[in-house]
Design an enzyme around this catalytic site. Structure first.
Site, PDB file in Angstrom:
ATOM      1  N   GLU A 155       2.292   6.154 -17.843  1.00  0.00           N
ATOM      2  CA  GLU A 155       3.374   5.993 -16.878  1.00  0.00           C
ATOM      3  C   GLU A 155       3.265   4.571 -16.358  1.00  0.00           C
ATOM      4  O   GLU A 155       2.555   4.313 -15.400  1.00  0.00           O
ATOM      5  CB  GLU A 155       3.212   7.041 -15.770  1.00  0.00           C
ATOM      6  CG  GLU A 155       4.466   7.293 -14.977  1.00  0.00           C
ATOM      7  CD  GLU A 155       4.669   6.335 -13.835  1.00  0.00           C
ATOM      8  OE1 GLU A 155       4.938   5.135 -14.088  1.00  0.00           O
ATOM      9  OE2 GLU A 155       4.600   6.790 -12.684  1.00  0.00           O
ATOM     10  N   GLU A 164       7.089  -3.817 -15.869  1.00  0.00           N
ATOM     11  CA  GLU A 164       5.621  -3.889 -15.798  1.00  0.00           C
ATOM     12  C   GLU A 164       5.002  -4.097 -17.180  1.00  0.00           C
ATOM     13  O   GLU A 164       3.822  -3.859 -17.380  1.00  0.00           O
ATOM     14  CB  GLU A 164       5.064  -2.607 -15.155  1.00  0.00           C
ATOM     15  CG  GLU A 164       5.306  -2.569 -13.655  1.00  0.00           C
ATOM     16  CD  GLU A 164       4.866  -1.259 -12.990  1.00  0.00           C
ATOM     17  OE1 GLU A 164       4.212  -0.435 -13.649  1.00  0.00           O
ATOM     18  OE2 GLU A 164       5.212  -1.083 -11.819  1.00  0.00           O
TER      19      GLU A 164
HETATM   20  N1  SAH Z   1      -1.058   7.345 -14.407  1.00  0.00           N
HETATM   21  C1  SAH Z   1      -1.064   7.366 -12.959  1.00  0.00           C
HETATM   22  C2  SAH Z   1      -0.735   6.021 -12.347  1.00  0.00           C
HETATM   23  C3  SAH Z   1       0.574   5.409 -12.765  1.00  0.00           C
HETATM   24  S1  SAH Z   1       0.882   3.856 -11.994  1.00  0.00           S
HETATM   25  C4  SAH Z   1      -0.111   8.433 -12.484  1.00  0.00           C
HETATM   26  O1  SAH Z   1       0.759   8.795 -13.264  1.00  0.00           O
HETATM   27  O2  SAH Z   1      -0.214   8.883 -11.357  1.00  0.00           O
HETATM   28  C5  SAH Z   1       0.685   2.748 -13.294  1.00  0.00           C
HETATM   29  C6  SAH Z   1      -0.742   2.250 -13.416  1.00  0.00           C
HETATM   30  O3  SAH Z   1      -0.851   1.625 -14.669  1.00  0.00           O
HETATM   31  C7  SAH Z   1      -1.127   1.185 -12.429  1.00  0.00           C
HETATM   32  O4  SAH Z   1      -2.352   1.566 -11.845  1.00  0.00           O
HETATM   33  C8  SAH Z   1      -1.270  -0.101 -13.235  1.00  0.00           C
HETATM   34  O5  SAH Z   1      -2.308  -0.919 -12.743  1.00  0.00           O
HETATM   35  C9  SAH Z   1      -1.620   0.449 -14.581  1.00  0.00           C
HETATM   36  N2  SAH Z   1      -1.229  -0.305 -15.788  1.00  0.00           N
HETATM   37  C10 SAH Z   1       0.018  -0.760 -16.110  1.00  0.00           C
HETATM   38  N3  SAH Z   1       0.039  -1.281 -17.344  1.00  0.00           N
HETATM   39  C11 SAH Z   1      -1.239  -1.160 -17.829  1.00  0.00           C
HETATM   40  C12 SAH Z   1      -1.851  -1.517 -19.060  1.00  0.00           C
HETATM   41  N4  SAH Z   1      -1.147  -2.060 -20.045  1.00  0.00           N
HETATM   42  N5  SAH Z   1      -3.176  -1.254 -19.190  1.00  0.00           N
HETATM   43  C13 SAH Z   1      -3.889  -0.695 -18.196  1.00  0.00           C
HETATM   44  N6  SAH Z   1      -3.365  -0.330 -17.011  1.00  0.00           N
HETATM   45  C14 SAH Z   1      -2.035  -0.563 -16.836  1.00  0.00           C
END
Ligand code: SAH
Length: 680
Positions: A155, A164
């Site tokens: 996500e 993002e």
């Molecule tokens: N999976 C969790 C958080 C989602 S928020 C949930 O669903 O509740 C998105 C998170 O992804 C953030 O913490 C951000 O730091 C991380 N993120 C975004 N792109 C990423 C990547 N390519 N590799 C690792 N972390 C990533």
């Protein structure tokens, strides 16, 4: 401070310097904090709670994971899950709960990764989930994972879906971290565009300098009238009053993204879609949203559509703030005719999106305009185009101004210098903000309208003592582009205090007012998660609470028209500021304790705070509630300025005879308001 302590020395003292804008003086200062300051700010500002309260999202992710695991099992394959961007570890824990054979969770944001480790351990899954504290694009097999995964759950979407870096995250994972024929949750996304007619939204995008009808207009130099605000922002579209826009056509699917590698995911693409317009009008803007297929077949969908296009009935739509809808602007507003066909031009690259409209057979005329200086925010543009507010200033100011008046105008990116010149003032001194371009823009407007002998724009340096001594009237909206919270505009008072008490002043005073409210939803973004889909997230809550206590973010700013709330009692003055008096002492603190009376039953979950400026003793402007505010009803809010909001950690059930006690200290030197609220 910088002189007395070098950065190196401070590191040894376990302190860090951060630069901080002082709203009172308008200058950047260095402030010393303990070394956990940045960490606390980052955690306190991270919006995980809002996501974790998004039950529809959570449940549909779990449904997607269940379908993926079931399908792998049916194929006789093991279930090796990779969770990219694990945040608090939620989706990885869901994978374990649903029987995954192995789970690797990767997270690039260090505070979140540390939190995930603790939350996962607290839920007894430390031996089942391998945490990789890296960005996924830096992860490799077999260095970080012994073998490739065959289920990806991730996500990593923002309101613009790809902002993002989701596209490169998926591309890299498909190529390097996943087996062929893997299942991806979500499997696909569609992006929608709906063209709209809305003069209201148009006013957020272009500079106009409205003057009341009786006053000679101010003309914008030819280049500048085409300048636009960056053509995108996020909005809670479902809260936009229906009378402020008309949709011109059905939503059009502009992009389909396949996340599981059935088709190659492009990092950029350009498409043109022909569509029919359903009514006459002008295409001022585009609404944008997206939806996701959570399983491979598209049986479980998650939509971010506004209520009028949402597949679910209004009362079943999940409220969320972490994904809203976005507004985009075409390169120019195009008049359109019912039943005629037009072309929607849609482009994206790795992170950003661009949309335009043209008539059939005529190519899109790319945006020939430049961007306005960043000091001109979208709400500033709306204000500069709002004749009714400007007329209010004009009708009161004209009584104070004649051809002998020398004015010091204390506001930025303001209509006031032009209005004062048109009202016949002898001279107007004004200072522009220090953002690149704002002063140049003002200079060109002044010269284009032949006002150079009337309006004197002074720069970084202070106005000379001689010029100061000629000033007979100090005027402000007040508005400063770097003000964050409503009382930050009190820089007006501080600057006004450099002049003698005897000069005329406009506005004459201000009230910081507040009101106890019951938000429909906004309060959720700061409320503890406690438990999420059966997982214990108390450790996450305590981390946020610890960080919030140490961070500066107790009072936040929001456009309250986007976040409906009910007034639980009448508004009350928290602090009063008399601009006829000067505020010389730097250590001046203004304090007041009082009570917001509660006059109807409800759940107290917020306080709204805003400024009311008393222009001349008779007329006032409110930057919060507009018009009557009946207790128990939903007030209407000024849509051009943001209000301040306090969100308590816990809601409280309240009834008439209760009150919310406030205890406020305003520090003049740095425009810092310390205020506590409690049920009494
Ligand atoms: N999976 C969790 C958080 C989602 S928020 C949930 O669903 O509740 C998105 C998170 O992804 C953030 O913490 C951000 O730091 C991380 N993120 C975004 N792109 C990423 C990547 N390519 N590799 C690792 N972390 C990533």
């Amino acid at each position: 401070m910088m002189n007395s302590c070098t950065l190196g020395a401070c590191r040894r003292m376990k302190s860090v310097f951060t630069s901080k804008f002082n709203p009172t003086t308008g200058k950047v200062e260095w402030v010393m904090h303990d070394e956990s300051y940045d960490y606390n700010q980052e955690i306190a500002r991270s919006a995980y709670a809002d996501m974790l309260h998004d039950t529809e999202r959570n449940k549909k992710y779990e449904a997607g994971l269940q379908a993926a695991i079931k399908s792998m099992r049916a194929q006789g394959r093991p279930c090796n899950v990779l969770d990219i961007g694990t945040g608090t570890g939620l989706l990885s824990m869901m994978a374990v709960r649903n029987g995954a054979d192995s789970v690797h969770a990767c997270e690039e944001f260090d505070p979140a990764a540390k939190c995930a480790a603790k939350v996962i351990a607290a839920n007894g899954m430390a031996d089942k989930i391998v945490l990789i504290k890296k960005r996924s694009t830096a992860v490799s097999v077999p260095d970080d994972m012994p073998h490739k995964a065959n289920i990806l759950v991730t996500e990593v979407f923002d309101t613009e879906l790809i902002g993002e870096g989701a596209l490169s995250t998926f591309r890299h994972a498909l190529e390097h971290l996943l087996e062929p024929n893997s299942i991806v949750v979500p499997s696909a996304a569609r992006m929608y565009i709906q063209p709209v007619d809305s003069s209201f939204l148009s006013s957020f995008n272009r500079l106009t300098l409205s003057m009341p009808e009786t006053i000679e207009p101010i003309r914008l130099p030819p280049g500048i009238e085409k300048y636009i605000y960056p053509p995108l922002f996020d909005l809670q579209l479902s809260s936009l009053p229906q009378h402020l826009f008309d949709v011109l056509a059905l939503p059009q699917i502009v992009f389909r993204f396949d996340f599981c590698g059935r088709e190659k995911l492009p990092l950029e693409s350009h498409t043109q879609i022909e569509f029919k317009v359903d009514r006459d009008g002008v295409c001022h803007a585009f609404f944008m949203w997206w939806d996701l297929d959570m399983d491979m077949r598209g049986d479980v969908q998650l939509s971010c559509a506004p209520h009028w296009e949402h597949p679910l009935p209004f009362d079943k739509i999940q409220w969320r703030d972490h994904w809203m809808q976005a507004i985009f602007y075409p390169s120019f507003s195009l008049p359109v005719v019912q039943d005629a066909r037009y072309v929607l031009d849609a482009k994206h690259d790795e992170y950003s999106l661009d949309f335009d409209i043209s008539t059939l057979n005529s190519p899109v005329i790319g945006s020939s305009s430049g961007l306005l200086p960043c000091a001109y925010t979208r709400s500033r543009l709306a204000m500069l185009g709002n004749v009714s507010t400007i007329s209010k200033y004009s009708s009161t100011l004209h009584r104070l101004v004649d051809d002998s008046t020398v004015v010091l105008c204390v506001s930025e990116c303001s209509f006031l210098p032009y209005l004062l010149a048109r009202l016949g003032a002898k001279k107007v001194y004004t200072q522009e903000c220090d953002f690149v371009g704002a002063a140049n823009l003002a200079k060109s407007v002044i010269s284009y309208n032949d006002l150079s002998d009337k309006i004197y724009l002074y720069g970084e340096e202070e106005l000379s003592v001689e010029a100061m001594s000629q000033v007979t009237l100090v005027v402000g909206e007040p508005y400063f582009c770097r003000s964050f919270l409503p009382w930050n505009d009190l820089r007006f008072w501080y600057t006004r205090s450099r002049l003698s008490q005897s000069v005329d002043v406009f506005p004459i005073s201000a009230h910081l007012v507040g009101m106890a409210v019951q938000f429909d939803n906004l309060h959720k973004i700061r409320q503890p998660v406690k438990e999420c889909e059966g997982f214990d997230l108390n450790l996450y809550d305590s981390m946020i609470e610890r960080s919030r206590e140490k961070s500066d973010d107790r009072l936040e700013q929001h456009s309250l028209w986007e976040y409906p709330c009910k007034a639980l009692g009448p508004l009350k003055t928290i602090l009063e500021f008399d601009f006829k008096q000067t505020c010389h002492e730097a250590d001046h603190v203004i304090s007041h304790t009082g009570i917001f009376p509660i006059e109807c039953k409800g759940e107290w979950n917020g306080v709204a705070l805003w400024m009311i400026y008393n222009l001349d003793g008779e007329n006032s402007v409110s930057f919060g509630v507009e018009g009557d505010c009946k207790v128990g009803s939903y007030p209407s809010w000024n849509m051009e300025r943001k209000q301040a909001v306090y969100l308590p950690i816990k809601s409280s059930t309240v009834k008439p005879s209760d009150g919310i006690q406030f205890d406020a200290d305003y520090h003049v030197a740095d425009a810092d308001l310390r205020v506590t609220f409690s049920v009494s």
